[in-house]
Design an enzyme around this catalytic site. Structure first.
Site, PDB file in Angstrom:
ATOM      1  N   LYS A  98       0.812  -1.223   0.000  1.00  0.00           N
ATOM      2  CA  LYS A  98       0.000   0.000   0.000  1.00  0.00           C
ATOM      3  C   LYS A  98       0.851   1.281   0.000  1.00  0.00           C
ATOM      4  O   LYS A  98       0.390   2.329  -0.437  1.00  0.00           O
ATOM      5  CB  LYS A  98      -0.946   0.003   1.209  1.00  0.00           C
ATOM      6  N   ASP A 133     -10.211   3.169   1.942  1.00  0.00           N
ATOM      7  CA  ASP A 133     -10.462   2.736   3.334  1.00  0.00           C
ATOM      8  C   ASP A 133     -10.967   3.926   4.152  1.00  0.00           C
ATOM      9  O   ASP A 133     -11.794   3.774   5.049  1.00  0.00           O
ATOM     10  CB  ASP A 133      -9.182   2.201   3.995  1.00  0.00           C
TER      11      ASP A 133
END
Ligand code: NAP
Length: 274
Positions: free
Chosen positions: A60, A96
């Site tokens: 990520k 997210d």
């Protein structure tokens, strides 16, 4: 999706259910990419003109250097979980952030003190979400105190009026003063940590909201302890669905069929309604 490993991910099931529901000629596949191949995998997805992709552990942060630009969400959180490919340009997002906010925005909170358990990538997204939701007094409980202190410093930089790093033991003593508690550690996750909980019902206040980012099992021990305390329990599946829905909208431009995504994910997790 690219990650390492990816074989337990339910994102392919969730997104393919959405494509099917809207009769889109699209497919979502998960690829296990070796660390030395990350750049070539990303460029390969650009070459084949994919609509985009998700990025999961452990890429990520690393993936950012292969992208052309970052959306504010990725800039704020400092990591990317979704990439949109448009006109050959790779744009990084962090959905997210949206997933956590959307899972909590219907809740009523009695105060502005929140606790985040963990200081990794998901904890960073949780922090930005909490600040957006109006929390100003943040406790960060982490196994490695130094990482907790780094995140607390980030919280102050982003507008928190108070931010303190504490140990997981201290978290048990401080939870009583928090109106929102988010678990962003793998504590409680199947199979190895399934019997563990960072907090028990005696430590969780009755009027708190507890969000567990772990979604396998759906109802973690922490969420069972929260319910026993009389608190509101929010599952990590909510976050998974909302982050996926935001990515789906980015890639296809279509309104995501949330119910189809939810039911497919729930079935894959082998559960009844969480
Ligand atoms: P990460 O960057 O690796 O961070 C993991 C965090 O958990 C670190 O703070 C780490 O502490 C702590 N930790 C790890 N093992 C622990 C243990 N045995 N006991 C106590 N603390 C432990 O991972 P992440 O990306 O933030 O993910 C964290 C969790 O959130 C995972 O379970 C992931 O599946 C979940 N998640 C869910 C969603 C969703 O859509 N529901 C989205 C993102 C993440 P140290 O700093 O001491 O190592």
């Amino acid at each position: 999706m690219i990650g390492h490993p990816v074989k337990h991910s339910i994102s392919p099931i969730m997104h393919n259910a959405a494509f099917k529901k809207l009769k889109l000629n699209c497919i979502y596949l998960a690829f296990d990419v070796e660390p030395e191949d990350l750049g070539s995998a990303v460029n390969g997805l650009r070459s084949i003109k994919a609509l985009g992709f998700n990025v999961t552990i452990p890429y990520k942060i690393d993936v950012m250097r292969f992208l052309d630009r970052l959306d504010d969400s990725a800039e704020l959180v400092g990591s990317v979980n979704t990439v949109l490919i448009r006109n050959g340009e790779l744009i990084g997002y962090n959905t997210d952030l949206h997933g956590i906010k959307a899972s909590l925005e219907r809740e009523d909170f009695i105060g502005d003190r929140a606790m985040i358990l963990g200081a990794g990538g998901a904890a960073r997204a949780a922090l930005v979400s909490l600040l957006d939701l109006g929390f100003r007094d943040i406790l960060i409980a982490n196994r490695t105190l130094k990482r907790g202190e780094e995140l607390a410093a980030k919280a102050l930089g982003l507008g928190a009026s108070r931010a303190k790093a504490i140990s997981l033991d201290e978290a048990r003593r401080c939870a009583g003063s928090c109106s929102l508690i988010i678990n962003a550690t793998p504590i409680g996750m199947a199979p190895d940590l399934i019997d563990e909980t960072p907090l028990t019902s005696e430590e969780i206040p009755r009027d708190a909201v507890v969000l567990d980012l772990v979604y396998n099992p759906l109802k973690t021990r922490l969420l069972r302890e929260a319910e026993k305390a009389g608190a509101k329990a929010v599952t990590g599946l909510e976050v998974l669905i909302h982050q996926g829905a935001r990515a789906f909208k980015l890639w296809t431009g279509r309104s995501p069929p949330i119910d189809a995504m939810y039911h497919a994910a729930l079935k894959a997790l082998g559960g009844g309604r969480a």
